[in-house]
Design a protein around this motif. Sequence first.
Motif, PDB file in Angstrom:
ATOM      1  N   PRO A 114     -10.970 -11.561  13.990  1.00  0.00           N
ATOM      2  CA  PRO A 114     -10.608 -10.237  13.475  1.00  0.00           C
ATOM      3  C   PRO A 114      -9.213  -9.831  13.922  1.00  0.00           C
ATOM      4  N   ALA A 115      -8.715  -8.752  13.334  1.00  0.00           N
ATOM      5  CA  ALA A 115      -7.502  -8.118  13.855  1.00  0.00           C
ATOM      6  C   ALA A 115      -7.887  -7.383  15.133  1.00  0.00           C
ATOM      7  N   LEU A 116      -7.076  -7.508  16.171  1.00  0.00           N
ATOM      8  CA  LEU A 116      -7.422  -6.967  17.479  1.00  0.00           C
ATOM      9  C   LEU A 116      -6.458  -5.867  17.902  1.00  0.00           C
ATOM     10  N   ARG A 138      -3.747  -2.840   8.154  1.00  0.00           N
ATOM     11  CA  ARG A 138      -3.435  -1.412   7.942  1.00  0.00           C
ATOM     12  C   ARG A 138      -4.376  -0.532   8.762  1.00  0.00           C
ATOM     13  N   ILE A 139      -5.653  -0.878   8.766  1.00  0.00           N
ATOM     14  CA  ILE A 139      -6.614  -0.118   9.579  1.00  0.00           C
ATOM     15  C   ILE A 139      -6.240  -0.229  11.051  1.00  0.00           C
ATOM     16  N   GLU A 144      -4.576   2.053  16.133  1.00  0.00           N
ATOM     17  CA  GLU A 144      -3.696   1.914  17.295  1.00  0.00           C
ATOM     18  C   GLU A 144      -3.002   3.225  17.625  1.00  0.00           C
ATOM     19  N   SER A 145      -2.671   3.998  16.616  1.00  0.00           N
ATOM     20  CA  SER A 145      -1.985   5.267  16.853  1.00  0.00           C
ATOM     21  C   SER A 145      -2.893   6.282  17.544  1.00  0.00           C
ATOM     22  N   LEU A 146      -4.204   6.043  17.511  1.00  0.00           N
ATOM     23  CA  LEU A 146      -5.155   6.960  18.140  1.00  0.00           C
ATOM     24  C   LEU A 146      -5.415   6.617  19.600  1.00  0.00           C
TER      25      LEU A 146
END
Length: 403
Positions: A114-116, A138-139, A144-146
Amino acid sequence: MDYFPLFIRTTDRAVLFVGGSEDAGHKLALIAKSSACLILFGAVSDSRITAMIEAGAVTHHPRPVTLADTAGAAFAYIAADDHDERDAAIAVFSRAGLPYCVVDDRLRSTFITPALIDRDPVVVAIGTEGTAPVLARRIKAEVESLLPATTGMIARLAGRLRPLVEALPKGQPRRRLWTRFFEETVPAVVGSASQGQNDIRVIEQSLEKGFHALIRDEQTGPDTHHDTSHKARPANGVNPLKPVHYLATGAGDPDLLTRAAQRVLHDADIVLHDHGMAPAILELCRREAMVLPVSTNPDEWRHYLGEGHHKQGHILRLVRGSLAGHSGAASSRISLEWQMINEWQMINRAGGGVEILPSLDNNASRPLYAVPGVGPNIGGKTAGHPLVSPMASPLREAVRWNT
């Protein structure tokens, strides 16, 4: 789900790589963040891999992988450019029963990566089962911004402080302490740091000090220090716990739930719901919660709503459609309204309170309730809180006149 997400322990274990291509370099750089021992088989054509080998971060064997090499390994990646080399590696790993990922060949792989989002030890994995990698990225960017840079430090601190929680009884007291720590102490300390003091050591010390204060607060009596949802004590003298929350779920679309409603769904110990409640709504309940359809055992849910209220923890009552009765036959609306009145009076007799969560009425596309809650005096002599939005008789009159 065709792929189930899980975390594999890599401490004192090897992750195997076949092929030294550029694709293998990407995977090696990713797995290098773990505690695994990285072992590469075959020729190397990527300069980054060469640098990792020279630095001692990767053990390199320029020969094909064998069955003996798989002993104790956690999983493997196959990124060889040569098809025969790939097929040979697949045969070895399949015989060993070792999970393997063939880079850019999802159909031949037994797992996918997965994307990590790495805030060690907090790790968020995002996957689309290989169908839309760009969407996963994108998700990832949005999530990450949170998560601030202090997320990992906070998690490590929580792990270090966990033994102190054993001084509290199991169950709700411990869960309430952690909830207060992450929802009150952490935002207050990190928020103050973002406005000036950003020394990570000072932040950590402040968080630890706040945690010890919460421990003392819980030990001396959380209801007298923390729970401000009730402004008045019930006539029977019972000190109220958390109110029973009521939530109208409209058409059952979880995207239309308010943040307050989502938070209560995640935190509730007991969820009582109407028969036929949308699965997408129930999916938001935490796994440890007791989820009980009210139509299957009326005596049991009456117990939770009534005399058992003070012993069971945080209760959420989910109602299909709209509490205000904007849809459905008139007889059904009246029946629902009287059912709610009976439930609320039962809670009141037990010394509890009711809070109606803000929701969206899917039929009217407007807030269902614009009041934070209906206090513990429903059915009593003191004036209740009026409901702001339109509500059909008799529920409106029952709340207005406390009959």
